[in-house]
Design a protein around this motif. Structure first.
Motif, PDB file in Angstrom:
ATOM      1  N   GLU A 271       0.839  -1.190   0.000  1.00  0.00           N
ATOM      2  CA  GLU A 271       0.000   0.000   0.000  1.00  0.00           C
ATOM      3  C   GLU A 271       0.877   1.243   0.000  1.00  0.00           C
ATOM      4  N   ARG A 272       0.397   2.272  -0.707  1.00  0.00           N
ATOM      5  CA  ARG A 272       1.176   3.512  -0.818  1.00  0.00           C
ATOM      6  C   ARG A 272       0.277   4.704  -0.584  1.00  0.00           C
ATOM      7  N   ARG A 273       0.754   5.594   0.267  1.00  0.00           N
ATOM      8  CA  ARG A 273       0.042   6.832   0.532  1.00  0.00           C
ATOM      9  C   ARG A 273       0.543   7.956  -0.366  1.00  0.00           C
ATOM     10  N   ASP A 274       1.769   7.842  -0.826  1.00  0.00           N
ATOM     11  CA  ASP A 274       2.362   8.905  -1.641  1.00  0.00           C
ATOM     12  C   ASP A 274       3.128   8.268  -2.792  1.00  0.00           C
ATOM     13  N   ARG A 275       2.732   8.604  -4.003  1.00  0.00           N
ATOM     14  CA  ARG A 275       3.378   8.036  -5.178  1.00  0.00           C
ATOM     15  C   ARG A 275       3.261   9.008  -6.346  1.00  0.00           C
ATOM     16  N   VAL A 276       4.012   8.727  -7.393  1.00  0.00           N
ATOM     17  CA  VAL A 276       3.886   9.474  -8.648  1.00  0.00           C
ATOM     18  C   VAL A 276       2.678   8.940  -9.410  1.00  0.00           C
ATOM     19  N   LEU A 277       1.858   9.833  -9.930  1.00  0.00           N
ATOM     20  CA  LEU A 277       0.749   9.441 -10.796  1.00  0.00           C
ATOM     21  C   LEU A 277       1.015   9.981 -12.191  1.00  0.00           C
ATOM     22  N   SER A 278       1.228   9.085 -13.133  1.00  0.00           N
ATOM     23  CA  SER A 278       1.497   9.462 -14.524  1.00  0.00           C
ATOM     24  C   SER A 278       0.503   8.731 -15.414  1.00  0.00           C
ATOM     25  N   ILE A 279      -0.219   9.481 -16.240  1.00  0.00           N
ATOM     26  CA  ILE A 279      -1.282   8.877 -17.045  1.00  0.00           C
ATOM     27  C   ILE A 279      -1.159   9.303 -18.503  1.00  0.00           C
ATOM     28  N   GLU A 280      -1.687   8.450 -19.354  1.00  0.00           N
ATOM     29  CA  GLU A 280      -1.971   8.799 -20.748  1.00  0.00           C
ATOM     30  C   GLU A 280      -3.439   8.488 -20.970  1.00  0.00           C
ATOM     31  N   THR A 281      -4.191   9.432 -21.500  1.00  0.00           N
ATOM     32  CA  THR A 281      -5.637   9.260 -21.498  1.00  0.00           C
ATOM     33  C   THR A 281      -6.285   9.680 -22.800  1.00  0.00           C
ATOM     34  N   LEU A 282      -7.462   9.099 -23.012  1.00  0.00           N
ATOM     35  CA  LEU A 282      -8.360   9.484 -24.098  1.00  0.00           C
ATOM     36  C   LEU A 282      -9.702   9.813 -23.464  1.00  0.00           C
ATOM     37  N   ILE A 283     -10.233  10.983 -23.784  1.00  0.00           N
ATOM     38  CA  ILE A 283     -11.543  11.400 -23.306  1.00  0.00           C
ATOM     39  C   ILE A 283     -12.431  11.635 -24.518  1.00  0.00           C
ATOM     40  N   LYS A 284     -13.603  11.022 -24.513  1.00  0.00           N
ATOM     41  CA  LYS A 284     -14.524  11.139 -25.647  1.00  0.00           C
ATOM     42  C   LYS A 284     -15.919  11.428 -25.108  1.00  0.00           C
ATOM     43  N   TRP A 285     -16.565  12.455 -25.635  1.00  0.00           N
ATOM     44  CA  TRP A 285     -17.895  12.803 -25.158  1.00  0.00           C
ATOM     45  C   TRP A 285     -18.860  12.940 -26.326  1.00  0.00           C
ATOM     46  N   HIS A 353       3.631   3.379 -14.477  1.00  0.00           N
ATOM     47  CA  HIS A 353       4.229   3.220 -13.147  1.00  0.00           C
ATOM     48  C   HIS A 353       5.674   3.722 -13.130  1.00  0.00           C
ATOM     49  N   TYR A 354       6.062   4.275 -11.979  1.00  0.00           N
ATOM     50  CA  TYR A 354       7.444   4.692 -11.721  1.00  0.00           C
ATOM     51  C   TYR A 354       7.911   4.003 -10.447  1.00  0.00           C
ATOM     52  N   SER A 355       9.065   3.371 -10.491  1.00  0.00           N
ATOM     53  CA  SER A 355       9.616   2.688  -9.320  1.00  0.00           C
ATOM     54  C   SER A 355      10.857   3.426  -8.828  1.00  0.00           C
ATOM     55  N   VAL A 356      11.028   3.434  -7.514  1.00  0.00           N
ATOM     56  CA  VAL A 356      12.178   4.105  -6.916  1.00  0.00           C
ATOM     57  C   VAL A 356      13.439   3.304  -7.226  1.00  0.00           C
ATOM     58  N   ALA A 357      14.438   3.968  -7.797  1.00  0.00           N
ATOM     59  CA  ALA A 357      15.683   3.292  -8.157  1.00  0.00           C
ATOM     60  C   ALA A 357      16.456   2.903  -6.891  1.00  0.00           C
ATOM     61  N   ASP A 358      17.054   1.711  -6.924  1.00  0.00           N
ATOM     62  CA  ASP A 358      17.854   1.215  -5.799  1.00  0.00           C
ATOM     63  C   ASP A 358      19.276   1.761  -5.921  1.00  0.00           C
ATOM     64  N   LEU A 359      19.599   2.745  -5.048  1.00  0.00           N
ATOM     65  CA  LEU A 359      20.929   3.359  -5.073  1.00  0.00           C
ATOM     66  C   LEU A 359      21.793   2.917  -3.903  1.00  0.00           C
ATOM     67  N   ASN A 366      18.308   7.239  -1.472  1.00  0.00           N
ATOM     68  CA  ASN A 366      17.357   7.718  -2.496  1.00  0.00           C
ATOM     69  C   ASN A 366      16.014   7.999  -1.823  1.00  0.00           C
ATOM     70  N   ASP A 367      15.748   9.242  -1.555  1.00  0.00           N
ATOM     71  CA  ASP A 367      14.493   9.651  -0.926  1.00  0.00           C
ATOM     72  C   ASP A 367      13.453   9.971  -2.003  1.00  0.00           C
ATOM     73  N   LYS A 368      13.141   8.964  -2.806  1.00  0.00           N
ATOM     74  CA  LYS A 368      12.183   9.104  -3.912  1.00  0.00           C
ATOM     75  C   LYS A 368      12.530  10.280  -4.830  1.00  0.00           C
ATOM     76  N   GLU A 369      13.841  10.416  -5.071  1.00  0.00           N
ATOM     77  CA  GLU A 369      14.309  11.472  -5.972  1.00  0.00           C
ATOM     78  C   GLU A 369      14.650  10.931  -7.362  1.00  0.00           C
ATOM     79  N   ILE A 370      15.115   9.692  -7.395  1.00  0.00           N
ATOM     80  CA  ILE A 370      15.462   9.049  -8.661  1.00  0.00           C
ATOM     81  C   ILE A 370      14.509   7.879  -8.868  1.00  0.00           C
ATOM     82  N   LEU A 371      13.727   7.956  -9.929  1.00  0.00           N
ATOM     83  CA  LEU A 371      12.752   6.905 -10.236  1.00  0.00           C
ATOM     84  C   LEU A 371      12.941   6.418 -11.661  1.00  0.00           C
ATOM     85  N   THR A 372      12.466   5.206 -11.911  1.00  0.00           N
ATOM     86  CA  THR A 372      12.590   4.598 -13.230  1.00  0.00           C
ATOM     87  C   THR A 372      11.200   4.326 -13.795  1.00  0.00           C
TER      88      THR A 372
END
Length: 417
Positions: A271-285, A353-359, A366-372
């Motif tokens: 479970e995650r309370r804080d994460r990066v949200l990155s989306i690609e979307t299509l909206i049609k009305w 999705h973005y994952s925190v890089a293992d440094l 790595n305090d969630k500064e470098i992500l892949t």
């Protein structure tokens, strides 16, 4: 079933052979049912049940039987198509008859991806629209599928030329109005066209500015998403107009999480309370009544603004997204709240999705500064929200499946691959 044949030496003789073959089959069926009132039209194939392979030898043997049918109309076997002519064709022609238990539920064709750049010159100021247009039509006959009869078929090259001619003669103010013009042309210019669908997407060019001053003829490619529309019309009904945004990519680096989800023995996601949200979307009305007299530019800009507001929230603080499904719902409700002209909003969204890089192996914290970024796999969802028919202004609590309509590639346009 599909008719198959070996290429004949002479196309005219092939056509004669095909016509007589069909008349022979109808004659056989007339005899089998004891009909003596004349042959039915050769186009009426749906009630003919057997699949018969017709060769030149079979046709020659069949000729006396056909000629012996009493009370046949004089034009049952056309003199211009004698079996003797068929016997000179060194080819075997197999005709597959359509079974009466099947029927066509759709028979469209058209031209896809017709690209054009329209320039409107107003003195030294130029306005542009670069489009990709796909147009499909449906005829009031399926003879081109059943009988190899192309006499009513409008060539797809003609469809391409028509798109260009309409752009020249009528101009392009909005892509929705251009789609309406295209559908109107094909339904009013050809008495045998009963349906038209136009799918149009617009390249996102924006006028170049310098120090707040717009350039008169220079443009910049924008990343605000691709505007598209789909217009469909039948002879009997009013036009149905869809508009939308696709290839819109958005990201926020906080104010997003995913908690409280169902877990079983295969669940490993924390479970995650804080994460990066990155989306690609299509909206049609889609619009309600009077869709052919709206300010489409204003509606599209407002829907685009609603999408950004629903995703990001206030500039100073943002707002929290507990899941990307809830973000989808926010986009839909924002649009329906602000735009009463819109009846239904469909959203298709990819979650990148973005994952925190293992440094640690580098001796770094790595305090969630470098992500892949992870291109695959990715999450995806789709939902359609519409106003209740009996209560305008309120919405279905559960997403309703989008009414199935033929769409020229719109589902594949989001780039989920």
């Amino acid at each position: 079933m599909i008719a198959s044949n070996t290429e004949p030496k002479i196309l005219d003789e092939q056509a004669q052979m095909h016509k007589v073959a069909i008349e022979c089959i109808v004659a056989i069926e007339c005899i089998a049912e004891g009909r003596r009132g004349g042959l039915r039209p050769s186009e009426d194939l749906r009630e003919v049940q057997p699949e018969i392979s017709l060769t030149k030898d079979f046709l020659a043997a069949l000729l006396p039987t056909i000629q012996g049918v009493s009370n046949c109309s004089s034009d049952a076997i056309h003199p211009s198509s004698p079996v003797q002519n068929i016997l000179t064709v060194e080819v075997e022609y197999t005709v597959a008859i359509v079974n009466k238990d099947v029927e066509y539920v759709n028979s469209e064709y058209g031209k896809n991806a017709v690209r054009l750049l329209y320039i409107r010159r107003e003195g030294t100021t130029h306005c542009i629209k670069e489009l990709e247009v796909s147009v499909h039509i449906r005829l009031n006959t399926v003879n081109e599928f059943l009988n190899s009869d192309n006499s009513q078929v409008i060539p797809t090259d003609t469809i391409k030329n028509t798109i260009q001619a309409l752009a020249k003669c009528r101009g392009i103010r909005t892509i929705e109005e251009f789609g309406l013009d295209i559908c109107e042309h094909f339904l009013t210019s050809f008495c045998h066209v009963i349906y038209c669908n136009a799918f149009i997407q617009e390249v996102p060019w924006q006028r170049l500015e310098k120090d707040g001053v717009p350039h008169v003829h220079a443009f910049l490619y924008s990343s605000e998403g691709v505007r598209f529309c789909e217009v469909e019309r039948t002879l009997e009904g009013s036009p149905i107009v869809f508009s939308g945004i696709k290839d819109l990519k958005l990201m926020k680096t906080t104010q997003s999480g995913f908690q409280g989800f169902f877990k079983d023995k295969y669940t490993t996601l924390p479970e995650r309370r804080d994460r990066v949200l990155s989306i690609e979307t299509l909206i049609k009305w889609c619009y309600g009544e009077g869709a052919d007299c709206l300010d489409y530019d204003c509606i599209w800009r407002t829907a685009h603004e609603c999408t950004l507001d629903a995703f990001a929230g206030p500039p100073e603080t943002g707002h929290y997204s507990p899941s990307y499904q809830k973000t989808v719902n926010c986009i839909q409700t924002y649009i329906l709240d602000r735009l009463p002209q819109i009846e239904e909003v469909e959203v298709i969204m990819s979650n990148i999705h973005y994952s925190v890089a293992d440094l640690e192996k580098l001796g770094l914290c790595n305090d969630k500064e470098i992500l892949t970024p992870q291109d695959t796999p990715f999450g995806a969802c789709a939902s359609t929200l519409r106003r209740k028919k009996d209560c305008p202004g309120t919405y279905q609590q559960r997403p309703v499946a989008c009414k199935p309509r033929y769409s020229v590639g719109f589902k594949s346009c989001i780039g989920m691959n």
